[in-house]
Enzyme design. Structure first.
Site, PDB file in Angstrom:
ATOM      1  CE  LYS A 157      -8.401   3.391  10.435  1.00 39.67           C
ATOM      2  NZ  LYS A 157      -7.436   2.332  10.039  1.00 39.67           N
ATOM      3  N   GLY A 214       0.806  -1.212   0.000  1.00 42.57           N
ATOM      4  CA  GLY A 214       0.000   0.000   0.000  1.00 42.57           C
ATOM      5  C   GLY A 214       0.837   1.258   0.000  1.00 42.57           C
ATOM      6  CG  LEU A 273       1.933   4.220   6.059  1.00 41.63           C
ATOM      7  CD1 LEU A 273       2.967   5.338   6.058  1.00 41.63           C
ATOM      8  CD2 LEU A 273       0.935   4.399   7.204  1.00 41.63           C
ATOM      9  CE1 TYR A 279     -11.147   4.662   6.874  1.00 41.23           C
ATOM     10  CE2 TYR A 279     -11.350   7.007   7.350  1.00 41.23           C
ATOM     11  CZ  TYR A 279     -10.560   5.892   7.127  1.00 41.23           C
ATOM     12  OH  TYR A 279      -9.182   6.002   7.176  1.00 41.23           O
ATOM     13  CB  ALA A 292      -7.022   0.498   6.695  1.00 37.84           C
ATOM     14  CG  ASP A 313      -7.160 -13.526   4.235  1.00 36.65           C
ATOM     15  OD1 ASP A 313      -7.496 -12.383   4.648  1.00 36.65           O
ATOM     16  OD2 ASP A 313      -7.994 -14.409   3.963  1.00 36.65           O
TER      17      ASP A 313
END
Length: 284
Positions: free
Chosen positions: A129, A10, A12, A125, A60, A36
């Site tokens: 989180k 990803g 980051l 979202y 995420a 996974d």
């Protein structure tokens, strides 16, 4: 330090793996294809085999609007997976680092949010989180929760098909105009700068807990887009709109600038933007 990093492909994860390896940490970077994270047995087997001192979770579900209709996936990746990681790392005696978001706040403060401010998320979202944060706190005291915002990096976000900067450039060149909200203010953060800040946090031996890491300064997304267009000299109009003009979108905080009570901010967003544009070859 021996570190296991998930979500390594990803935006980051790519920069963080590179930064930690450059600093001679023994990093095992695993992509979603290689691990996974929703498979608890597989996660446990990997931890048992690699025996890290720290698990850094960069996975995420961050497609904010999609989270409104994909609640199961949002809460699985953003809350249940971190909860299982916290339980497993506690079982193995491993520290956990997890990334959260400015979207845990409602934007009504109109001054930079600190770690001690009370979260009040507006969207699915943000709720997912924040739920992940709470579950981690309950399951492994040896944790770092790092809240970040407005990320953009050379690797781009796979789930979002790139990043905000590239989207603005692409639309400006293809259509000659872009529509950007004027009523959302933040601090867009360059992922190599964030990666360096995270590495510093790991190496400084700071107490476990919650930290804010974001670019210095603040800017509306409209003005950020105008700066991108101006610096590249593109012949395109940036049209101001409001959040209300985008029907069906998840609610977003109008102001979500974050500052830390203990950490210095990262490079100013304006300077970081120049670095990014040069790194991508948009500027000489």
């Amino acid at each position: 330090m021996k570190i296991l990093l998930t979500g390594a492909a990803g935006q980051l994860g790519t920069d963080l793996a590179r930064e930690l390896q450059t600093r001679n940490h023994a990093v095992t970077p695993l992509t979603r294809a290689e691990l996974d994270v929703t498979d608890t047995a597989q996660m446990k087997a990997v931890l048992s085999e690699t025996k890290p001192e720290l698990l850094v979770n960069c996975t995420a579900e961050n497609r904010v609007d999609d989270c409104e209709r994909m609640l199961d996936e949002a809460f699985t990746l953003n809350a249940l997976v971190p909860a299982r990681m916290a339980a497993l790392t506690h079982e193995f005696g491993i520290a956990l680092m997890h990334f959260s978001t400015d979207y845990v706040f409602d934007g009504n403060k109109r001054a930079p949010y600190l770690e001690s401010d009370t979260p009040r998320p507006l969207s699915a979202y943000g709720v997912s989180k924040f739920a992940g944060e709470q579950m981690i706190r309950q399951r492994n005291a040896r944790h770092y929760i790092v809240r970040v915002m407005g990320l953009y990096g050379v690797a781009g976000s796979r789930g979002k098909g790139g990043n905000f900067v590239e989207a603005i450039i692409s639309r400006a060149r293809a259509e000659g105009r872009v529509r950007v909200v004027t009523d959302q203010t933040g601090a867009p953060t360059y992922t190599p700068d964030l990666a360096a800040g995270v590495a510093d946090l790991i190496e400084a031996g700071r107490p476990f807990g919650t930290y804010h890491l974001a670019a210095e300064g603040e800017v509306t997304w409209f003005d950020f887009a105008r700066e991108i267009i101006r610096r590249l000299g593109l012949a395109a109009q940036v049209e101001p709109v409001t959040s209300a003009d985008f029907t069906g979108r998840a609610a977003r905080p109008a102001y979500s600038v974050m500052r830390s009570e203990t950490l210095a901010p990262l490079r100013h967003w304006s300077d970081a933007l120049n670095l990014y544009l040069r790194e991508k070859g948009h500027l000489n």
